[in-house]
Design a protein around this motif. Structure first.
Motif, PDB file in Angstrom:
ATOM      1  N   LEU A  59       0.829  -1.212   0.000  1.00 58.52           N
ATOM      2  CA  LEU A  59       0.000   0.000   0.000  1.00 58.52           C
ATOM      3  C   LEU A  59       0.862   1.261   0.000  1.00 58.52           C
ATOM      4  O   LEU A  59       0.543   2.234  -0.688  1.00 58.52           O
ATOM      5  CB  LEU A  59      -0.958  -0.011   1.194  1.00 58.52           C
ATOM      6  CG  LEU A  59      -2.057  -1.074   1.144  1.00 58.52           C
ATOM      7  CD1 LEU A  59      -2.796  -1.138   2.478  1.00 58.52           C
ATOM      8  CD2 LEU A  59      -3.018  -0.804   0.006  1.00 58.52           C
ATOM      9  N   VAL A  60       1.959   1.242   0.742  1.00 58.02           N
ATOM     10  CA  VAL A  60       2.884   2.383   0.760  1.00 58.02           C
ATOM     11  C   VAL A  60       3.445   2.604  -0.638  1.00 58.02           C
ATOM     12  O   VAL A  60       3.505   3.737  -1.124  1.00 58.02           O
ATOM     13  CB  VAL A  60       4.016   2.170   1.794  1.00 58.02           C
ATOM     14  CG1 VAL A  60       5.168   3.152   1.573  1.00 58.02           C
ATOM     15  CG2 VAL A  60       3.478   2.297   3.213  1.00 58.02           C
ATOM     16  N   GLN A  61       3.825   1.528  -1.308  1.00 58.43           N
ATOM     17  CA  GLN A  61       4.367   1.643  -2.665  1.00 58.43           C
ATOM     18  C   GLN A  61       3.322   2.212  -3.627  1.00 58.43           C
ATOM     19  O   GLN A  61       3.659   3.013  -4.510  1.00 58.43           O
ATOM     20  CB  GLN A  61       4.872   0.294  -3.158  1.00 58.43           C
ATOM     21  CG  GLN A  61       6.126  -0.158  -2.435  1.00 58.43           C
ATOM     22  CD  GLN A  61       6.505  -1.600  -2.729  1.00 58.43           C
ATOM     23  OE1 GLN A  61       5.700  -2.383  -3.231  1.00 58.43           O
ATOM     24  NE2 GLN A  61       7.738  -1.949  -2.406  1.00 58.43           N
ATOM     25  N   GLN A  62       2.059   1.827  -3.469  1.00 58.38           N
ATOM     26  CA  GLN A  62       1.000   2.362  -4.321  1.00 58.38           C
ATOM     27  C   GLN A  62       0.841   3.868  -4.121  1.00 58.38           C
ATOM     28  O   GLN A  62       0.675   4.619  -5.091  1.00 58.38           O
ATOM     29  CB  GLN A  62      -0.326   1.653  -4.036  1.00 58.38           C
ATOM     30  CG  GLN A  62      -0.399   0.240  -4.544  1.00 58.38           C
ATOM     31  CD  GLN A  62      -1.698  -0.441  -4.135  1.00 58.38           C
ATOM     32  OE1 GLN A  62      -2.626   0.182  -3.633  1.00 58.38           O
ATOM     33  NE2 GLN A  62      -1.758  -1.747  -4.343  1.00 58.38           N
ATOM     34  N   VAL A  63       0.878   4.308  -2.874  1.00 54.98           N
ATOM     35  CA  VAL A  63       0.740   5.739  -2.597  1.00 54.98           C
ATOM     36  C   VAL A  63       1.952   6.500  -3.132  1.00 54.98           C
ATOM     37  O   VAL A  63       1.809   7.584  -3.692  1.00 54.98           O
ATOM     38  CB  VAL A  63       0.527   6.002  -1.089  1.00 54.98           C
ATOM     39  CG1 VAL A  63       0.545   7.495  -0.789  1.00 54.98           C
ATOM     40  CG2 VAL A  63      -0.778   5.396  -0.609  1.00 54.98           C
ATOM     41  N   GLN A  64       3.141   5.926  -2.993  1.00 55.55           N
ATOM     42  CA  GLN A  64       4.338   6.574  -3.536  1.00 55.55           C
ATOM     43  C   GLN A  64       4.243   6.702  -5.053  1.00 55.55           C
ATOM     44  O   GLN A  64       4.643   7.723  -5.616  1.00 55.55           O
ATOM     45  CB  GLN A  64       5.594   5.802  -3.124  1.00 55.55           C
ATOM     46  CG  GLN A  64       5.903   5.945  -1.650  1.00 55.55           C
ATOM     47  CD  GLN A  64       7.002   5.012  -1.175  1.00 55.55           C
ATOM     48  OE1 GLN A  64       7.234   3.946  -1.743  1.00 55.55           O
ATOM     49  NE2 GLN A  64       7.675   5.404  -0.109  1.00 55.55           N
ATOM     50  N   LYS A  65       3.711   5.679  -5.710  1.00 60.55           N
ATOM     51  CA  LYS A  65       3.522   5.737  -7.163  1.00 60.55           C
ATOM     52  C   LYS A  65       2.514   6.839  -7.509  1.00 60.55           C
ATOM     53  O   LYS A  65       2.710   7.597  -8.464  1.00 60.55           O
ATOM     54  CB  LYS A  65       3.042   4.394  -7.693  1.00 60.55           C
ATOM     55  CG  LYS A  65       2.878   4.370  -9.191  1.00 60.55           C
ATOM     56  CD  LYS A  65       2.410   3.032  -9.694  1.00 60.55           C
ATOM     57  CE  LYS A  65       2.198   3.091 -11.194  1.00 60.55           C
ATOM     58  NZ  LYS A  65       1.557   1.920 -11.728  1.00 60.55           N
ATOM     59  N   GLN A  66       1.430   6.935  -6.728  1.00 59.57           N
ATOM     60  CA  GLN A  66       0.430   7.971  -6.957  1.00 59.57           C
ATOM     61  C   GLN A  66       1.060   9.363  -6.809  1.00 59.57           C
ATOM     62  O   GLN A  66       0.803  10.250  -7.620  1.00 59.57           O
ATOM     63  CB  GLN A  66      -0.739   7.814  -5.978  1.00 59.57           C
ATOM     64  CG  GLN A  66      -1.811   8.866  -6.154  1.00 59.57           C
ATOM     65  CD  GLN A  66      -2.903   8.795  -5.091  1.00 59.57           C
ATOM     66  OE1 GLN A  66      -2.752   8.145  -4.055  1.00 59.57           O
ATOM     67  NE2 GLN A  66      -3.997   9.470  -5.338  1.00 59.57           N
ATOM     68  N   LEU A  67       1.894   9.538  -5.798  1.00 57.75           N
ATOM     69  CA  LEU A  67       2.562  10.832  -5.603  1.00 57.75           C
ATOM     70  C   LEU A  67       3.487  11.147  -6.786  1.00 57.75           C
ATOM     71  O   LEU A  67       3.559  12.300  -7.230  1.00 57.75           O
ATOM     72  CB  LEU A  67       3.350  10.836  -4.292  1.00 57.75           C
ATOM     73  CG  LEU A  67       2.505  10.973  -3.028  1.00 57.75           C
ATOM     74  CD1 LEU A  67       3.336  10.676  -1.790  1.00 57.75           C
ATOM     75  CD2 LEU A  67       1.892  12.363  -2.943  1.00 57.75           C
ATOM     76  N   ALA A  68       4.163  10.141  -7.307  1.00 56.93           N
ATOM     77  CA  ALA A  68       5.027  10.350  -8.479  1.00 56.93           C
ATOM     78  C   ALA A  68       4.195  10.769  -9.690  1.00 56.93           C
ATOM     79  O   ALA A  68       4.614  11.646 -10.468  1.00 56.93           O
ATOM     80  CB  ALA A  68       5.824   9.080  -8.777  1.00 56.93           C
TER      81      ALA A  68
END
Length: 115
Positions: A59-68
């Motif tokens: 989930l953290v990786q998904q949010v980081q991708k969204q921020l990118a």
């Protein structure tokens, strides 16, 4: 374009709040595993802790991708290419940008790449 900037800012704030929450969740899972003598391989609770740790990491990786993606949309705004499909060069519909402010492609191209 001011509306787009506002939508992107809103999404960015939401994503950062979500990331902060997930980071707290991850810290709690790590603390729980540290406080127990769980052996992931042999202890029934160990598998649960490992699964939870994996889920939160995902989930953290998904949010980081969204921020990118949001950051990339801000770059397109600055470059004057925001709202133009990266595949076909046609305008991305206002409805799509309203629903997905960081969209890189028009609906037609998005459907072609997802199938």
């Amino acid at each position: 374009m001011e509306e787009a900037r506002d939508l992107l800012e809103t999404q960015r704030r939401q994503a950062l709040r979500r990331l902060a929450s997930l980071t707290g969740d991850f810290d709690e899972v790590v603390a729980a595993s540290r406080d127990s003598n769980a052996d992931d391989e042999h202890d029934p609770e160990g598998a649960t802790i490992a699964f939870e740790r994996s889920q939160v990491t995902s989930l953290v990786q998904q949010v980081q991708k969204q921020l990118a993606e949001i950051d990339a949309a801000f770059d397109r705004l600055s470059a004057g290419t925001y709202g133009t499909c990266e595949h076909c060069g046609q305008p991305i519909s206002a409805g799509r940008l309203q629903a997905r402010p960081a969209a890189r492609t028009c609906i037609t191209c998005a459907q072609l790449t997802s199938s």
